[in-house]
Design a protein around this motif. Structure first.
Motif, PDB file in Angstrom:
ATOM      1  N   PRO A  98       0.986  -1.097   0.040  1.00 29.44           N
ATOM      2  CA  PRO A  98      -0.057   0.132  -0.073  1.00 29.44           C
ATOM      3  C   PRO A  98       0.820   1.287   0.063  1.00 29.44           C
ATOM      4  O   PRO A  98       1.840   1.178   0.543  1.00 29.44           O
ATOM      5  CB  PRO A  98      -0.750  -0.207   1.217  1.00 29.44           C
ATOM      6  CG  PRO A  98      -0.819  -1.647   1.483  1.00 29.44           C
ATOM      7  CD  PRO A  98       0.547  -2.068   1.147  1.00 29.44           C
ATOM      8  N   TYR A  99       0.314   2.428  -0.676  1.00 30.74           N
ATOM      9  CA  TYR A  99       0.871   3.571  -0.785  1.00 30.74           C
ATOM     10  C   TYR A  99       1.404   4.173   0.428  1.00 30.74           C
ATOM     11  O   TYR A  99       2.496   4.572   0.699  1.00 30.74           O
ATOM     12  CB  TYR A  99      -0.145   4.585  -1.371  1.00 30.74           C
ATOM     13  CG  TYR A  99       0.726   5.818  -1.718  1.00 30.74           C
ATOM     14  CD1 TYR A  99       1.669   5.896  -2.644  1.00 30.74           C
ATOM     15  CD2 TYR A  99       0.526   7.121  -0.787  1.00 30.74           C
ATOM     16  CE1 TYR A  99       2.432   7.286  -3.078  1.00 30.74           C
ATOM     17  CE2 TYR A  99       0.902   8.167  -1.128  1.00 30.74           C
ATOM     18  CZ  TYR A  99       1.795   8.339  -2.098  1.00 30.74           C
ATOM     19  OH  TYR A  99       2.694   9.648  -2.242  1.00 30.74           O
ATOM     20  N   PHE A 100       0.594   4.154   1.471  1.00 30.60           N
ATOM     21  CA  PHE A 100       1.136   4.751   2.843  1.00 30.60           C
ATOM     22  C   PHE A 100       2.386   4.042   3.497  1.00 30.60           C
ATOM     23  O   PHE A 100       3.042   4.607   4.193  1.00 30.60           O
ATOM     24  CB  PHE A 100      -0.103   4.669   3.910  1.00 30.60           C
ATOM     25  CG  PHE A 100      -0.469   3.303   4.277  1.00 30.60           C
ATOM     26  CD1 PHE A 100       0.029   2.771   5.403  1.00 30.60           C
ATOM     27  CD2 PHE A 100      -1.653   2.713   3.804  1.00 30.60           C
ATOM     28  CE1 PHE A 100      -0.316   1.490   5.928  1.00 30.60           C
ATOM     29  CE2 PHE A 100      -2.033   1.500   4.015  1.00 30.60           C
ATOM     30  CZ  PHE A 100      -1.380   0.743   5.152  1.00 30.60           C
ATOM     31  N   PHE A 101       2.146   2.788   3.237  1.00 27.37           N
ATOM     32  CA  PHE A 101       3.424   1.934   3.771  1.00 27.37           C
ATOM     33  C   PHE A 101       4.876   2.445   3.041  1.00 27.37           C
ATOM     34  O   PHE A 101       5.367   2.360   3.432  1.00 27.37           O
ATOM     35  CB  PHE A 101       3.115   0.470   3.709  1.00 27.37           C
ATOM     36  CG  PHE A 101       3.971  -0.359   4.631  1.00 27.37           C
ATOM     37  CD1 PHE A 101       3.810  -0.431   5.718  1.00 27.37           C
ATOM     38  CD2 PHE A 101       5.087  -1.010   3.544  1.00 27.37           C
ATOM     39  CE1 PHE A 101       4.744  -1.238   6.630  1.00 27.37           C
ATOM     40  CE2 PHE A 101       5.681  -2.196   4.734  1.00 27.37           C
ATOM     41  CZ  PHE A 101       5.692  -1.912   6.144  1.00 27.37           C
ATOM     42  N   GLN A 102       4.622   2.477   1.661  1.00 30.38           N
ATOM     43  CA  GLN A 102       5.604   2.908   0.768  1.00 30.38           C
ATOM     44  C   GLN A 102       6.171   4.207   1.418  1.00 30.38           C
ATOM     45  O   GLN A 102       7.289   4.294   1.462  1.00 30.38           O
ATOM     46  CB  GLN A 102       5.171   3.223  -0.864  1.00 30.38           C
ATOM     47  CG  GLN A 102       4.746   1.669  -1.396  1.00 30.38           C
ATOM     48  CD  GLN A 102       4.441   2.164  -2.901  1.00 30.38           C
ATOM     49  OE1 GLN A 102       4.653   3.289  -3.348  1.00 30.38           O
ATOM     50  NE2 GLN A 102       3.573   1.066  -3.529  1.00 30.38           N
ATOM     51  N   GLN A 103       5.308   5.112   1.666  1.00 29.33           N
ATOM     52  CA  GLN A 103       5.650   6.496   2.047  1.00 29.33           C
ATOM     53  C   GLN A 103       6.504   6.410   3.411  1.00 29.33           C
ATOM     54  O   GLN A 103       7.291   7.078   3.665  1.00 29.33           O
ATOM     55  CB  GLN A 103       4.533   7.562   1.958  1.00 29.33           C
ATOM     56  CG  GLN A 103       3.948   7.633   0.859  1.00 29.33           C
ATOM     57  CD  GLN A 103       4.951   8.367   0.003  1.00 29.33           C
ATOM     58  OE1 GLN A 103       5.515   7.801  -1.104  1.00 29.33           O
ATOM     59  NE2 GLN A 103       5.343   9.732   0.119  1.00 29.33           N
ATOM     60  N   ALA A 104       5.944   5.660   4.292  1.00 28.47           N
ATOM     61  CA  ALA A 104       6.614   5.388   5.324  1.00 28.47           C
ATOM     62  C   ALA A 104       8.041   4.838   5.380  1.00 28.47           C
ATOM     63  O   ALA A 104       9.022   5.218   6.126  1.00 28.47           O
ATOM     64  CB  ALA A 104       5.748   4.572   6.670  1.00 28.47           C
ATOM     65  N   LEU A 105       8.173   3.995   4.546  1.00 25.88           N
ATOM     66  CA  LEU A 105       9.587   3.209   4.190  1.00 25.88           C
ATOM     67  C   LEU A 105      10.444   4.150   3.806  1.00 25.88           C
ATOM     68  O   LEU A 105      11.489   4.308   3.741  1.00 25.88           O
ATOM     69  CB  LEU A 105       9.298   2.082   3.319  1.00 25.88           C
ATOM     70  CG  LEU A 105       8.810   0.819   4.200  1.00 25.88           C
ATOM     71  CD1 LEU A 105       8.566  -0.417   3.241  1.00 25.88           C
ATOM     72  CD2 LEU A 105       9.317   0.512   5.365  1.00 25.88           C
ATOM     73  N   LYS A 106      10.200   5.023   2.597  1.00 23.47           N
ATOM     74  CA  LYS A 106      10.858   6.093   2.040  1.00 23.47           C
ATOM     75  C   LYS A 106      11.496   7.142   3.210  1.00 23.47           C
ATOM     76  O   LYS A 106      12.402   7.485   2.742  1.00 23.47           O
ATOM     77  CB  LYS A 106       9.983   6.894   0.768  1.00 23.47           C
ATOM     78  CG  LYS A 106       9.720   5.711  -0.510  1.00 23.47           C
ATOM     79  CD  LYS A 106       9.055   6.529  -1.453  1.00 23.47           C
ATOM     80  CE  LYS A 106       8.908   5.904  -2.550  1.00 23.47           C
ATOM     81  NZ  LYS A 106       8.122   6.699  -3.772  1.00 23.47           N
TER      82      LYS A 106
END
Length: 368
Positions: free
Chosen positions: A52-60
């Motif tokens: 999911p996009y929100f998880f991508q952003q947190a990892l970035k």
């Protein structure tokens, strides 16, 4: 978290689109510690775009923060290594940024808070003089039987603290027969340096296993480091040779226990590199260790657990040294429990207070 990590290291089924799973992962107490590793593992497995996009952003965000921090540490490392090189002092940097780049292929894969540098015992005084000249003037008080000394400097413009752990060994005095000359002789020169080396893959894996055991495998980061090295080295890592070496150095049981625990949680690693051990019991370790703090502040539960760890030492002498440290700890360690305000009391009073705190913990509930 374990299911995700298993899916990243071998073919385990995982629902990459279930947002509820990833919200739980984001709230996991371990997320902040291993987010940079997760980012790189997802990228390397071509799974990053599937989460999911929100998880991508947190990892970035976590990866960018780690990259900036590691760039700072790497810049400090270059200054220190260049000075050692110019003065002809043999040095082996290990873990830290070099480990991230070598075994993950990315500087931002693993958060580095300090520099771990190995020097020969006979050059430790010279090495201390060198790093003090570079501004590392403050020393953290440590145990006499420890295998490193810790120095730090505070950058005047940013107030950022840079830390160097100056090692001459990898284990506490008397707890192994580790021949450090073998480590030095097998080390590999770093390009563009003559006196600066890196550990061989074999010895780096050995050190990572011991490091994980010393920290009681209390975080997924230790599992990831071991699994990542297995994934990277595969058949070039020979367990027969590792165990023969560990037995010679009287560290076999600690290395074996670490690998038993890692393979217990990541059984699919047997398909990558089979572990040739019949024992499968983790003994003193359980998943509730994840996120626990290593230290005497855990008092009685930790004390009982560490008594179980006696079986992980290779001979009676090592076990007695371990017991002495647990039963009659050095004042530096004891102060972590009793507080510095008790440090001027007679030693017998300090020990009485220590055991009062241990007994007290038996009847009190503490959150991790």
């Amino acid at each position: 978290m374990l299911n995700l990590l298993q899916a990243l290291f071998y073919n385990r089924d995982f629902d990459w689109q279930d947002e509820a799973i990833f919200h739980d992962l984001l709230n996991d107490a371990q997320f902040d510690q291993i987010a940079p590793q997760l980012y790189i593992l997802l990228k390397n497995k071509h799974r990053f775009d599937q989460v999911p996009y929100f998880f991508q952003q947190a990892l970035k965000s976590a990866s960018l923060h780690t990259l900036l921090q590691n760039m700072f540490v790497k810049a400090d490392m270059k200054k220190v290594l260049d000075r050692f090189e110019s003065l002809g002092v043999e040095t082996i940097p290990f873990k830290g940024p070099l480990f991230s780049e070598t075994y993950y292929g990315d500087l931002a894969a693993r958060r580095s808070r300090d520099l771990d540098i190995l020097v020969r015992p006979e050059e430790i005084d010279k090495a201390i003089t060198i790093i003090k000249a570079l501004g590392y003037l403050h020393e953290q008080k440590g145990e006499p039987e420890h295998f490193h000394r810790i120095f730090y400097r505070i950058h005047p413009k940013t107030n950022v603290v840079s830390i160097i752990e100056l090692h001459w060994h990898f284990l506490r005095s008397g707890t192994s027969s580790l021949n450090m000359d073998m480590i030095w002789n097998a080390s590999v020169p770093i390009p563009h340096y003559h006196y600066i080396h890196t550990l061989s893959d074999f010895h780096m894996f050995y050190v990572i296993c011991l490091h994980a055991w010393n920290h009681e495998l209390n975080g997924w980061k230790h599992f990831i480091d071991v699994a990542q090295m297995i994934l990277m080295l595969q058949d070039s890592l020979n367990y027969h040779d590792l165990f023969v070496f560990a037995k010679q150095q009287k560290t076999y049981r600690r290395v074996a226990r670490t690998l038993i625990i890692v393979y217990h949680e990541f059984p699919g690693l047997n398909d990558i590199l089979p572990l040739p051990l019949n024992e499968t019991q983790t003994f003193w370790w359980s998943p509730k260790e994840i996120g626990s703090r290593v230290g005497l502040k855990e008092t009685l539960p930790t004390f009982i657990k560490r008594l179980k760890q006696l079986s992980d030492y290779d001979n009676t002498k090592q076990k007695l040294i371990f017991l002495k440290r647990e039963l009659l700890p050095d004042p530096v360690i004891m102060n972590q429990v009793t507080g510095t305000d008790h440090s001027r009391m007679p030693r017998v009073i300090q020990y009485m207070y220590l055991y009062f705190k241990r007994i007290e913990y038996l009847f009190l509930r503490h959150d991790k």
